[in-house]
Design a protein around this motif. Structure first.
Motif, short mmCIF file in Angstrom:
data_model
loop_
_atom_site.label_atom_id
_atom_site.label_comp_id
_atom_site.label_asym_id
_atom_site.label_seq_id
_atom_site.Cartn_x
_atom_site.Cartn_y
_atom_site.Cartn_z
N TYR A 107 1.55 -8.68 -44.05
CA TYR A 107 0.79 -9.81 -43.50
C TYR A 107 0.98 -11.07 -44.35
CZ TYR A 107 -3.21 -12.50 -41.77
OH TYR A 107 -4.01 -13.49 -41.25
N ILE A 108 1.07 -10.91 -45.67
CA ILE A 108 1.26 -12.06 -46.54
C ILE A 108 2.56 -12.79 -46.23
CG2 ILE A 108 2.38 -10.69 -48.37
CD1 ILE A 108 -0.02 -13.68 -48.88
N HIS A 109 3.60 -12.04 -45.80
CA HIS A 109 4.86 -12.68 -45.44
C HIS A 109 4.67 -13.56 -44.20
CE1 HIS A 109 7.18 -9.19 -47.54
NE2 HIS A 109 6.71 -10.06 -48.38
N LYS A 110 3.91 -13.08 -43.24
CA LYS A 110 3.64 -13.86 -42.03
C LYS A 110 2.93 -15.17 -42.38
CE LYS A 110 0.97 -13.71 -37.73
NZ LYS A 110 0.20 -12.87 -36.77
N MET A 111 1.92 -15.09 -43.23
CA MET A 111 1.14 -16.28 -43.57
C MET A 111 1.94 -17.24 -44.45
SD MET A 111 -1.25 -15.50 -41.72
CE MET A 111 -2.09 -17.07 -41.97
N GLU B 82 -4.06 -8.88 -47.79
CA GLU B 82 -2.82 -9.53 -47.35
C GLU B 82 -1.57 -8.80 -47.82
OE1 GLU B 82 -3.94 -14.29 -47.00
OE2 GLU B 82 -3.33 -13.47 -48.93
N THR B 83 -1.65 -8.17 -48.97
CA THR B 83 -0.46 -7.56 -49.57
C THR B 83 -0.41 -6.05 -49.40
OG1 THR B 83 -1.63 -7.50 -51.70
CG2 THR B 83 -0.20 -9.38 -51.29
N THR B 84 -1.35 -5.49 -48.63
CA THR B 84 -1.37 -4.05 -48.42
C THR B 84 -0.59 -3.68 -47.16
OG1 THR B 84 -3.53 -3.80 -49.50
CG2 THR B 84 -2.84 -2.04 -48.00
N PRO B 85 0.41 -2.81 -47.25
CA PRO B 85 1.18 -2.40 -46.06
C PRO B 85 0.27 -1.79 -45.01
CG PRO B 85 2.30 -1.71 -48.07
CD PRO B 85 0.95 -2.21 -48.50
#
Length: 248
Positions: A67-71, A152-155
């Motif tokens: 999710y962090i990559h998306k944001m 945000e950084t949890t798969p």
């Protein structure tokens, strides 16, 4: 003839002005797309993402692993010159079951902010179809930001809703927190909980009103914690929400 000529000129203006405006609106699209694609292609985490541009609005599609990559992608594209807006339709790939994701996040959040007032934070967690909702109360903004960063950084996390409430700045409440911590964790019955780095008795203070969250081993421990909180001068009320382990 003059009337006809004037009509023709007016008709041409009505027809061609919108076309000119439309062309002006999209004149940066090609350069924007080049800049977006250049960034996407430079990062391995975005190899599954595609972009298109229409009237300076960037549409992002495809998938990423976190999710962090998306944001972060959205934040980066927003800074590209002449971009007026973004439609972020990127999906987060995940096959992590909700129960597993809930347990993983709960374990991480339980020990978050050790050494930074962890006893004064009480964060709630819900997971449905990979979408995470964070709730509860924390005593400062770094605690909220840290909880969000963990999610945000949890798969497996596909989306995040932040409903965490941050306590207002108050010297009075800060003093109460210290007194409450000493009264509860310094009690001979409850002192063993102080050895646990996760601080299982959480103390939330809001304008002198206290709520206790967490889990204790017995009904006696719950009762003692509530009594100790009520004994602190300056406390207006105590809502004892402590849970007793294995109680029915």
């Amino acid at each position: 003839m003059r009337v006809v000529s004037a009509f023709v000129v007016l008709w041409c203006a009505v027809i061609f002005l919108p076309v000119t405006a439309e062309a002006a609106a999209g004149r940066y699209d090609e350069q924007i797309l080049q800049d977006v694609n250049k960034f996407i292609q430079s990062k391995k985490e975005y190899q599954g993402v595609k972009a298109s541009v229409d009237d300076q609005i960037v549409l992002l599609e495809g998938s990423v692993n976190l999710y962090i990559h998306k944001m972060n992608l959205e934040k980066k594209v927003k800074k590209i010159k002449n971009v007026d807006g973004i439609r972020n339709h990127v999906q987060v790939q995940s096959n992590v079951p909700d129960a597993q994701l809930q347990e993983t996040l709960a374990n991480k959040l339980r020990y978050d902010r050790v050494g930074y007032g962890i006893a004064f934070n009480a964060i709630g967690l819900q997971v449905k179809d990979g979408e995470v909702t964070l709730s509860g109360n924390v005593h400062d903004y770094p605690s909220r930001d840290s909880a969000i960063a963990i999610a945000e950084t949890t798969p497996g996390v596909k989306d995040i809703t932040d409903n965490i409430e941050v306590a207002p700045t108050s010297l009075f409440d800060d003093e109460l927190r210290v007194k409450l911590f000493r009264a509860i964790y310094g009690n001979s019955v409850l002192s063993r909980y102080e050895l646990d780095p996760q601080k299982p008795i959480r103390i939330v203070v809001d304008n002198g009103h206290v709520t206790l969250y967490g889990v204790v081993d017995s009904a006696l421990n719950k009762q003692v914690a509530g009594t100790q909180a009520n004994s602190v001068p300056g406390v207006f009320s105590v809502d004892n929400q402590l849970l007793v382990m294995n109680s029915k």
